[in-house]
Design a protein around this motif. Structure first.
Motif, mmCIF file in Angstrom:
data_model
loop_
_atom_site.group_PDB
_atom_site.id
_atom_site.type_symbol
_atom_site.label_atom_id
_atom_site.label_comp_id
_atom_site.label_asym_id
_atom_site.label_seq_id
_atom_site.Cartn_x
_atom_site.Cartn_y
_atom_site.Cartn_z
ATOM 1 N N ILE A 1 19.384 9.595 -34.885
ATOM 2 C CA ILE A 1 20.381 10.647 -35.070
ATOM 3 C C ILE A 1 19.723 12.006 -35.239
ATOM 4 O O ILE A 1 20.193 13.017 -34.696
ATOM 5 C CB ILE A 1 21.275 10.312 -36.279
ATOM 6 N N LYS A 2 18.613 12.053 -35.970
ATOM 7 C CA LYS A 2 17.918 13.324 -36.186
ATOM 8 C C LYS A 2 17.268 13.840 -34.904
ATOM 9 O O LYS A 2 17.049 15.053 -34.751
ATOM 10 C CB LYS A 2 16.878 13.170 -37.285
ATOM 11 N N ALA A 3 16.959 12.944 -33.964
ATOM 12 C CA ALA A 3 16.257 13.348 -32.748
ATOM 13 C C ALA A 3 17.183 13.557 -31.557
ATOM 14 O O ALA A 3 16.783 14.176 -30.572
ATOM 15 C CB ALA A 3 15.206 12.295 -32.385
ATOM 16 N N ASN A 4 18.422 13.043 -31.632
ATOM 17 C CA ASN A 4 19.307 13.100 -30.464
ATOM 18 C C ASN A 4 20.743 13.326 -30.913
ATOM 19 O O ASN A 4 21.338 12.492 -31.596
ATOM 20 C CB ASN A 4 19.198 11.796 -29.678
ATOM 21 N N LEU A 5 21.314 14.438 -30.502
ATOM 22 C CA LEU A 5 22.666 14.799 -30.921
ATOM 23 C C LEU A 5 23.738 13.907 -30.311
ATOM 24 O O LEU A 5 24.882 13.926 -30.754
ATOM 25 C CB LEU A 5 22.953 16.259 -30.546
ATOM 26 N N SER A 6 23.383 13.132 -29.297
ATOM 27 C CA SER A 6 24.377 12.277 -28.658
ATOM 28 C C SER A 6 24.583 10.963 -29.392
ATOM 29 O O SER A 6 25.385 10.134 -28.978
ATOM 30 C CB SER A 6 23.975 11.995 -27.206
ATOM 31 N N VAL A 7 23.856 10.757 -30.496
ATOM 32 C CA VAL A 7 24.051 9.593 -31.372
ATOM 33 C C VAL A 7 24.438 10.112 -32.748
ATOM 34 O O VAL A 7 23.805 11.037 -33.262
ATOM 35 C CB VAL A 7 22.768 8.740 -31.474
ATOM 36 N N ALA A 8 25.481 9.539 -33.344
ATOM 37 C CA ALA A 8 25.961 10.089 -34.613
ATOM 38 C C ALA A 8 26.759 9.068 -35.409
ATOM 39 O O ALA A 8 27.237 8.069 -34.874
ATOM 40 C CB ALA A 8 26.829 11.320 -34.348
ATOM 41 N N LEU A 9 26.887 9.345 -36.710
ATOM 42 C CA LEU A 9 27.762 8.573 -37.566
ATOM 43 C C LEU A 9 29.220 8.895 -37.218
ATOM 44 O O LEU A 9 29.485 9.937 -36.610
ATOM 45 C CB LEU A 9 27.497 8.903 -39.039
ATOM 46 N N PRO A 10 30.148 8.010 -37.609
ATOM 47 C CA PRO A 10 29.965 6.793 -38.382
ATOM 48 C C PRO A 10 29.274 5.670 -37.607
ATOM 49 O O PRO A 10 29.278 5.653 -36.379
ATOM 50 C CB PRO A 10 31.393 6.399 -38.775
ATOM 51 N N LEU A 11 28.693 4.737 -38.383
ATOM 52 C CA LEU A 11 28.030 3.565 -37.833
ATOM 53 C C LEU A 11 28.832 2.324 -38.197
ATOM 54 O O LEU A 11 29.416 2.249 -39.280
ATOM 55 C CB LEU A 11 26.610 3.425 -38.404
ATOM 56 N N ASP A 12 28.842 1.354 -37.298
ATOM 57 C CA ASP A 12 29.465 0.064 -37.584
ATOM 58 C C ASP A 12 28.372 -0.959 -37.847
ATOM 59 O O ASP A 12 27.425 -1.101 -37.059
ATOM 60 C CB ASP A 12 30.347 -0.393 -36.420
ATOM 61 N N LEU A 13 28.512 -1.684 -38.950
ATOM 62 C CA LEU A 13 27.541 -2.690 -39.374
ATOM 63 C C LEU A 13 28.216 -4.048 -39.471
ATOM 64 O O LEU A 13 29.345 -4.153 -39.974
ATOM 65 C CB LEU A 13 26.959 -2.309 -40.744
#
Length: 243
Positions: A186-198
């Motif tokens: 998430i810190k390296a790529n803006l196209s990945v973000a929370l929320p997360l599903d676990l």
């Protein structure tokens, strides 16, 4: 973009996925990428998706429809005798969906409509299994040499998984490891973000424990902050260059 990880442990399986999709910087949405089918005492199947959203939603919808009205030539994953057959059904469905969409739009299946999936679960009387399915419909199974799979934006979160994974680790440690992996991505790529599903699946339980991790989650933020501090501390503890 997407980031999903499926991990095989001695105790069972662990899945985590982000929920961000985007078509340019001004069109960002949240969509679920983790889907589960279950029959208590008989089977538990989880699918995570990455790639073209219309393609993956088409596959999930087709799989869901077959659980309600099975077709002789298009069997349901809820009737497959093994997880290998489950993976084969999903792989064929993904391939067919890509080819169908390509025939309508005239685009290359290797680009616009491409998608990949992670499939894991257990059928009664057998061990839990984990597979990665490619756009062509073929797939590979997780084993001792490859105990976890990633799809989507994989490169930023992979180093910590490679260094810290242990097959006999607890579910708590596995979740901690996945959170560090996702935080790095998430810190390296803006196209990945929370929320997360676990999701946590304990072997022979035929039931999963599910949780959505929001941006305000105190444990996630604690892990992210302490991991950042630990990296800085480790860096400053390294010997100085003397060349």
């Amino acid at each position: 973009m997407t980031y999903c990880v499926g991990m095989r442990l001695d105790k069972g399986l662990v899945f985590m996925s982000d929920t961000r999709t985007n078509s340019g910087v001004d069109n960002i949405s949240t969509f679920k990428k983790m889907f589960t089918w279950e029959n208590p005492g008989d089977r538990y199947i989880t699918v995570m998706t990455a790639g073209n959203l219309a393609t993956t939603q088409g596959v999930v919808s087709a799989l869901e429809e077959r659980t309600k009205a099975p077709h002789e030539r298009k069997p349901s994953i809820m009737e497959a005798p093994t997880m290998f057959q489950v993976a084969r059904i999903i792989g064929e469905t993904l391939r067919d969906e890509i080819l169908r969409t390509r025939s309508i739009a005239g685009e290359s299946a290797s680009s616009t409509f491409s998608a990949s999936m992670i499939v894991g679960g257990q059928i009664a009387g057998m061990e839990p299994k984990l597979f990665m399915i490619y756009p062509e419909g073929n797939f590979i199974e997780a084993g001792d040499d490859t105990p976890f799979f990633q799809i989507g934006e994989t490169k930023y979160g992979r180093p910590i998984l490679v260094r810290a994974y242990d097959r006999d680790m607890s579910f708590h440690d596995a979740i901690k490891l996945l959170m560090v992996s996702f935080d790095s991505t998430i810190k390296a790529n803006l196209s990945v973000a929370l929320p997360l599903d676990l999701q946590i699946y304990a072997s022979n339980s035929f039931a999963g424990r599910n949780r959505r991790i929001q941006a305000s989650d105190p444990y996630y933020n604690l892990i992210a902050d302490q991991w950042s501090d630990a990296l800085k501390s480790a860096f400053h503890s390294l010997p100085d260059y003397t060349g």
